[in-house]
Write a protein that holds these residues in place. Structure first.
Motif, PDB file in Angstrom:
ATOM      1  N   UNK A   6       0.824  -1.206   0.000  1.00  0.00           N
ATOM      2  CA  UNK A   6       0.000   0.000   0.000  1.00  0.00           C
ATOM      3  C   UNK A   6       0.859   1.258   0.000  1.00  0.00           C
ATOM      4  N   UNK A   7       2.103   1.134  -0.413  1.00  0.00           N
ATOM      5  CA  UNK A   7       2.986   2.291  -0.475  1.00  0.00           C
ATOM      6  C   UNK A   7       2.446   3.294  -1.482  1.00  0.00           C
ATOM      7  N   UNK A   8       2.542   4.585  -1.166  1.00  0.00           N
ATOM      8  CA  UNK A   8       2.036   5.584  -2.107  1.00  0.00           C
ATOM      9  C   UNK A   8       2.836   5.574  -3.404  1.00  0.00           C
ATOM     10  N   UNK A   9       2.164   5.832  -4.479  1.00  0.00           N
ATOM     11  CA  UNK A   9       2.830   5.908  -5.775  1.00  0.00           C
ATOM     12  C   UNK A   9       3.782   7.106  -5.775  1.00  0.00           C
ATOM     13  N   UNK A  10       4.869   6.994  -6.505  1.00  0.00           N
ATOM     14  CA  UNK A  10       5.819   8.088  -6.622  1.00  0.00           C
ATOM     15  C   UNK A  10       5.166   9.245  -7.386  1.00  0.00           C
ATOM     16  N   UNK A  11       5.650  10.439  -7.106  1.00  0.00           N
ATOM     17  CA  UNK A  11       5.139  11.607  -7.825  1.00  0.00           C
ATOM     18  C   UNK A  11       6.294  12.558  -8.125  1.00  0.00           C
ATOM     19  N   UNK A  12       6.049  13.446  -9.070  1.00  0.00           N
ATOM     20  CA  UNK A  12       7.012  14.494  -9.389  1.00  0.00           C
ATOM     21  C   UNK A  12       6.290  15.832  -9.330  1.00  0.00           C
ATOM     22  N   UNK A  13       7.053  16.872  -9.070  1.00  0.00           N
ATOM     23  CA  UNK A  13       6.531  18.236  -9.079  1.00  0.00           C
ATOM     24  C   UNK A  13       7.270  18.980 -10.173  1.00  0.00           C
ATOM     25  N   UNK A  14       6.517  19.654 -11.016  1.00  0.00           N
ATOM     26  CA  UNK A  14       7.129  20.372 -12.132  1.00  0.00           C
ATOM     27  C   UNK A  14       6.350  21.650 -12.421  1.00  0.00           C
ATOM     28  N   UNK A  15       6.997  22.562 -13.130  1.00  0.00           N
ATOM     29  CA  UNK A  15       6.301  23.750 -13.612  1.00  0.00           C
ATOM     30  C   UNK A  15       5.366  23.298 -14.727  1.00  0.00           C
ATOM     31  N   UNK A  16       4.147  23.783 -14.684  1.00  0.00           N
ATOM     32  CA  UNK A  16       3.138  23.431 -15.692  1.00  0.00           C
ATOM     33  C   UNK A  16       3.394  24.275 -16.939  1.00  0.00           C
ATOM     34  N   UNK A  17       4.075  23.685 -17.898  1.00  0.00           N
ATOM     35  CA  UNK A  17       4.470  24.420 -19.106  1.00  0.00           C
ATOM     36  C   UNK A  17       3.459  24.308 -20.241  1.00  0.00           C
ATOM     37  N   UNK A  18       2.806  23.155 -20.374  1.00  0.00           N
ATOM     38  CA  UNK A  18       1.931  22.952 -21.531  1.00  0.00           C
ATOM     39  C   UNK A  18       0.452  23.040 -21.127  1.00  0.00           C
ATOM     40  N   UNK A  19      -0.430  23.174 -22.112  1.00  0.00           N
ATOM     41  CA  UNK A  19      -1.862  23.314 -21.806  1.00  0.00           C
ATOM     42  C   UNK A  19      -2.445  22.153 -21.007  1.00  0.00           C
ATOM     43  N   UNK A  20      -1.985  20.923 -21.246  1.00  0.00           N
ATOM     44  CA  UNK A  20      -2.503  19.778 -20.493  1.00  0.00           C
ATOM     45  C   UNK A  20      -2.148  19.890 -19.009  1.00  0.00           C
ATOM     46  N   UNK A  21      -0.907  20.321 -18.718  1.00  0.00           N
ATOM     47  CA  UNK A  21      -0.506  20.507 -17.325  1.00  0.00           C
ATOM     48  C   UNK A  21      -1.332  21.607 -16.664  1.00  0.00           C
ATOM     49  N   UNK A  22      -1.546  22.692 -17.374  1.00  0.00           N
ATOM     50  CA  UNK A  22      -2.328  23.798 -16.795  1.00  0.00           C
ATOM     51  C   UNK A  22      -3.770  23.355 -16.541  1.00  0.00           C
ATOM     52  N   UNK A  47      -7.854  36.717 -13.455  1.00  0.00           N
ATOM     53  CA  UNK A  47      -6.969  37.236 -14.494  1.00  0.00           C
ATOM     54  C   UNK A  47      -5.500  36.928 -14.202  1.00  0.00           C
ATOM     55  N   UNK A  48      -5.159  36.711 -12.927  1.00  0.00           N
ATOM     56  CA  UNK A  48      -3.774  36.399 -12.576  1.00  0.00           C
ATOM     57  C   UNK A  48      -3.318  35.051 -13.143  1.00  0.00           C
ATOM     58  N   UNK A  49      -4.245  34.136 -13.398  1.00  0.00           N
ATOM     59  CA  UNK A  49      -3.874  32.809 -13.886  1.00  0.00           C
ATOM     60  C   UNK A  49      -3.083  32.853 -15.191  1.00  0.00           C
ATOM     61  N   UNK A  50      -3.369  33.820 -16.046  1.00  0.00           N
ATOM     62  CA  UNK A  50      -2.736  33.870 -17.362  1.00  0.00           C
ATOM     63  C   UNK A  50      -1.222  34.029 -17.284  1.00  0.00           C
ATOM     64  N   UNK A  51      -0.721  34.861 -16.362  1.00  0.00           N
ATOM     65  CA  UNK A  51       0.710  35.149 -16.297  1.00  0.00           C
ATOM     66  C   UNK A  51       1.415  34.491 -15.115  1.00  0.00           C
ATOM     67  N   UNK A  52       0.679  33.773 -14.289  1.00  0.00           N
ATOM     68  CA  UNK A  52       1.276  33.123 -13.116  1.00  0.00           C
ATOM     69  C   UNK A  52       2.125  31.926 -13.530  1.00  0.00           C
ATOM     70  N   UNK A  53       3.077  31.582 -12.676  1.00  0.00           N
ATOM     71  CA  UNK A  53       3.814  30.327 -12.812  1.00  0.00           C
ATOM     72  C   UNK A  53       3.007  29.290 -12.032  1.00  0.00           C
ATOM     73  N   UNK A  54       2.548  28.266 -12.720  1.00  0.00           N
ATOM     74  CA  UNK A  54       1.779  27.192 -12.075  1.00  0.00           C
ATOM     75  C   UNK A  54       2.695  25.989 -11.884  1.00  0.00           C
TER      76      UNK A  54
END
Length: 162
Positions: A6-22, A47-54
């Motif tokens: 029941x170990x948690x699945x591995x994950x990664x954290x990244x900047x959302x660069x493409x439309x699918x990530x956003x 409106x902040x969503x457009x220029x924010x780093x996600x």
């Protein structure tokens, strides 16, 4: 004979660069803020969503687990306590219910801080829901100013120097 792991699945954290990530970031926000916390959808996205780093935390099988965003420049100066453009604004930090307790939130905060450093910012401000103050304090943030409502939820301003 032992049962399945029941170990948690591995994950990664990244900047959302493409439309699918956003879109994955927005889906997590909808699940956590709109569905779970009952924040009106018309104020969740702005409106902040457009220029924010996600930033996006995603499980190794592609399932999104969490998100956060960094405002910088004039957008951050409009949100932080003193209008300083060298201070970023961390916001919209959300972790899905199934991923809580796995370190995803802390990893997202650190990814936002890394993005802030990469942009030459000297500190990060945020507006924490009061129930989450301890979480942010453990990550080095200090509360300042009075409690205030945001979307009907009590918050406090917090800051961490980078």
């Amino acid at each position: 004979m032992s049962g399945p792991s029941r170990a948690p699945a591995a994950y990664e954290v990244r900047v959302a660069e493409d439309p699918d990530d956003r879109e994955a970031c927005f889906a997590v926000r909808k699940e956590v803020f709109v569905a779970e916390q009952k924040v009106p959808e018309d104020i969740e996205y702005d409106a902040y969503d457009a220029d924010a780093v996600h930033v996006l935390a995603v499980r190794s099988d592609g399932v999104p687990l969490g998100t956060g965003r960094l405002l910088h420049g004039a957008a951050a100066a409009a949100k932080n306590g003193d209008g300083d453009p060298a201070v970023g604004s961390l916001g919209r930090l959300a972790v899905t219910a199934t991923a809580r307790g796995l370190g995803v939130g802390a990893a997202l905060v650190r990814a936002v801080e890394d993005a802030a450093r990469a942009r030459g910012l000297t500190a990060v401000d945020l507006h924490a829901q009061t129930h989450a103050l301890g979480f942010y304090e453990r990550l080095g943030y200090q509360a300042y100013g009075p409690e205030f409502p945001d979307a009907g939820i009590p918050h406090r301003a917090m800051r961490r120097s980078l």
